[in-house]
Design an enzyme around this catalytic site. Structure first.
Site, mmCIF file in Angstrom:
data_model
loop_
_atom_site.group_PDB
_atom_site.id
_atom_site.type_symbol
_atom_site.label_atom_id
_atom_site.label_comp_id
_atom_site.label_asym_id
_atom_site.label_seq_id
_atom_site.Cartn_x
_atom_site.Cartn_y
_atom_site.Cartn_z
ATOM 1 N N GLY A 20 -7.037 3.508 1.574
ATOM 2 C CA GLY A 20 -7.885 3.650 0.394
ATOM 3 C C GLY A 20 -7.163 4.222 -0.801
ATOM 4 N N HIS B 36 0.858 -1.188 0.000
ATOM 5 C CA HIS B 36 0.000 0.000 0.000
ATOM 6 C C HIS B 36 0.889 1.231 0.000
ATOM 7 C CE1 HIS B 36 -3.617 2.357 0.482
ATOM 8 N NE2 HIS B 36 -2.991 3.047 1.414
ATOM 9 N N LEU C 218 -10.105 -3.652 4.460
ATOM 10 C CA LEU C 218 -9.215 -2.956 3.517
ATOM 11 C C LEU C 218 -8.015 -2.298 4.211
ATOM 12 C CD1 LEU C 218 -8.778 -1.978 0.567
ATOM 13 C CD2 LEU C 218 -10.027 0.105 1.207
ATOM 14 N N ASP C 219 -6.810 -2.644 3.733
ATOM 15 C CA ASP C 219 -5.566 -2.028 4.213
ATOM 16 C C ASP C 219 -5.380 -2.171 5.728
ATOM 17 O OD1 ASP C 219 -5.079 -1.257 1.608
ATOM 18 O OD2 ASP C 219 -5.963 0.729 1.867
ATOM 19 N N ALA C 220 -5.971 -3.207 6.302
ATOM 20 C CA ALA C 220 -5.924 -3.350 7.757
ATOM 21 C C ALA C 220 -5.275 -4.649 8.214
ATOM 22 C CB ALA C 220 -7.338 -3.253 8.331
#
Lengths: 287, 287, 287, 287
Positions: D204, D195, D230-232
């Site tokens: 995001g 990311h 998401l992205d976690a």
């Protein structure tokens, strides 16, 4: 992207020089898109990078150098270079056996990151020919004898090629040979080397082994212009990474590769963008 | 916080040593709260830091060293030290004229960051007495003649004081004098210095001026144990900060101060926590 | 050090502005010792910091603002501030219970690193009075009720003190209270806070615990000007340090302290040097 | 390189576990070449990575898992995985349109940096097929409709391919599609994403634009295992680079590319070396 002229200059610091030169550009309908300057108060030297659009500029591009020469060189003791954004620098890459820097350079080139041409890759080994072929770039090999007996002859051929290909600067991408005075004089401050240490620590060969022997906690890499003194030319960029007692000479080499390719490519980027001035064996890097 | 014993050891690497020693502690009701080990496969050396609670440990603390000696020293060619968490290290600070490291050390001490005693500050100048007074710590000044004619005599007095105050380690907080062999031998790997460069670059005096002359893009600081060779002892910690052509020797000094105090204090922290082993002029730093 | 005038300005970008203003200074015998400018091409805004010696400058210092106003404000839609190097900024420090930032600020002040006055330290707790006394600086305590019922009243007293002491900017050195709109409006972009995270990650309370919960591999600290939205003002400086799975919330707090004090002090340095311009909730930091 | 077995385990912390397991390996003639362990004292969990040579190990490799299961799983509530160094991980790369991470991965693969197989590259676009061809790796394209109407169908085909190619882990090299629950469950903690921000800041889309809007002074990149949020997912590696007010969204993207490829490749290296344990949505990274 509109075509621009780029002026890189330095001269003894004197009041009024910025206003005079910017006024000259503006008065001649040049739209200034970049101005950065710096005064070295220790040495009393003024440095400037000026970039302006050529579209409405009233002075033809082939007269610009001459006019600046006439108007300002003597008066301000000006040293300067003029570049044009639509005249791409032409870069030759020298390699030996390690691939990481070469791949990084070519990947950027292929992805269009750089406004540059790469007409040739030169090596003393066949090892990396497959990469040149992957990227469709001519690869020239002139092996160098262990006793260096043919080095002069090889370099003559290399310089003929560089001339033929109108090479404007050279990148040594982990090239493991000393560059001769002759080539350095032909490309003064236009040969970029990557040294795999945090210079001036660990000059010379096997710097990662030297670093491991000394027990440092941080290793580095340094890109610099090549001068006749080994690893002593103007430094363009450095970066470091943290290590620990758990690292071995091998793991230092692996970690160092990432540093080397990033540090070399940052230097190449700045050179291509004509954002580097050299003075007193140092670099001024405009941002 | 329960009292613990801390064992720092190294020996030639040999299968089974971890399991044997941890079993020995566990069998004697010692609750292990920390175990970290490292094998140097190049030299075949095993390093370990082991910490266990003394509360239910069946061996009295004054017998532990003797028993480990008897059981393991010969068998494993063990080199080791035993420390107890409730016996605070006693630290002497040597300073000259610059205040930033001294303030940083004392602020941490006063805030209770460290489990340490600081019974005295020693200097060759009166300059920083006001800081010692701010923090209510005895400040001793023995001026050193320019020709160093009284250096031996001064050091004798210093060593009497260190002995009287039961000092276990020394911190040179920008102390601008060479430490004698005699003191180094009394405190082997127990004198921590801060050098204001990224060693081994810029050994000796005025490293920021050297860095500026060379045109580096990054400066550093190094904390290390003092050995008889100047700036060549085992490195404990290093850190760096980015600079540019705009920096002057003066701005390097200012930026460097922040590095120096942080890098010195990190080394002191590790020393106080008994997390440093030295071997072959390098440090193993447990985390 | 000769007295200088410092002009910080921004305006819509327009050809010729640099040459015009530098010519104005030079024509009036002002010796320019610093010029840095920056153009935000996205928003079309021009920023400049200009510093010149007052000695031979033909315009009296109390007329400078007026003349620049008259000549350039309307024509260029100029926003600007004039400072004089011999008029020291006056800084108030707000603290709660943690000492590391306060010690770092006062050690620099005492060592003469900064051209600043610190007439007072303000707190909601008695905790750090001893430090103020160590440094002989008046320490004012107004406790704030848990229900904040007296907050308005306390702030009125604080603002009277700030006014009386002619405070020009405020440093929140780990001050654990929200600053009111009223105080922010009195000191717009003149209240510097240190937040103990890499903003915008971990806004609000206990950021080190949040970081530990999330399992990040790097922690940071952020200094910024205070605006009415929590932790959302213009960022002045950030820095980070590497952590690992071995860190605990406690060790993050300890490592973070070093970041906080360095990052806060760097911001204070830039503010004192009048090298920060704010625009669109961002900072332009001249070097 | 001799073949080794690698045991990654975690369990509730309990005295004696290290000595018991290392004794078990040693008693069965396994030569331990790597041992690293870590205790999370907050949660009371013990983590270990153990590697030993198979040459003289008396337990056949296909019985090891079963025996450890029988002897230790119940007794210590052990969670563990066994790997063998001579069984190379098989890696699938997913890409969209950006080439920098893909080139970096393939250059390392081709240079033999990694003990891994890469049987396929999967994409939703034709864009990067030329790179797959440069490196002679099969390239599969399944375009995804803008309304995602065929996403389920595409993923079915992708999972068939992954199964057929015996893929053991997936690398998302700037792949711009959300991964479905189904695929995540098939490869739990075995899908590595990069990311392009310093998570948890700027989750995001368009994180560099977000960073530019916020005016941060440092940008970052984060590699993590993909989970359904998401992205976690568990963070494997992060790194940062310093920026300034002079940077534009475009220059952030360019600087960020270097971060992304380095941070992704470091994560892939650790995964291939079987040095990552995941627990509580965090990673333990052995060195």
């Amino acid at each position: 992207m509109k075509s621009t002229a780029i002026l890189l200059l330095h001269c003894p610091d004197k009041q009024g020089i910025i206003s005079e030169i910017t006024k000259f550009i503006t008065d001649n309908q040049g739209n200034i898109v970049y101005l950065d300057q710096y005064v070295d108060h220790e040495d009393g030297v003024f440095f400037m990078r000026l970039e302006w659009e050529l579209a409405d500029f009233m002075i033809p591009r082939d007269k610009i150098e001459d006019i600046i020469n006439t108007l300002y060189r003597t008066r301000y003791h000006l040293e300067f270079n003029i570049y044009f954004s639509d005249e791409k620098p032409r870069m030759a890459i020298f390699v030996s056996k390690m691939s990481h820097c070469l791949y990084d350079l070519l990947a950027r080139y292929k992805a269009g990151e750089w406004d540059v041409e790469i007409p040739c890759i030169i090596s003393n080994h066949e090892t990396l020919r497959y990469i040149a072929e992957q990227f469709d770039i001519p690869y020239y090999v002139w092996p160098i004898e262990k006793d260096h007996s043919n080095k002069d002859e090889v370099e003559t051929k290399e310089m003929e090629l560089l001339k033929k290909e109108k090479i404007t600067f050279i990148v040594l991408a982990r090239y493991m040979q000393i560059i001769s005075e002759r080539m350095i004089e032909t490309y003064p401050n236009h040969i970029i080397n990557i040294h795999h240490s945090f210079l001036p620590a660990f000059i010379g060969s096997k710097p990662y082994h030297q670093a491991w022997e000394r027990g440092v906690k941080i290793i580095g890499a340094t890109s610099h212009y090549v001068t006749s003194e080994l690893d002593a030319g103007p430094i363009i960029e450095q970066d470091v990474t943290r290590i620990s007692h758990k690292d071995t000479p091998h793991s230092l080499i692996m970690k160092g590769k990432d540093l080397e390719k990033i540090v070399l490519s940052r230097a190449v980027t700045k050179h291509i963008e004509r954002k580097i001035l050299t003075y007193n064996n140092k670099t001024i890097i405009f941002s």
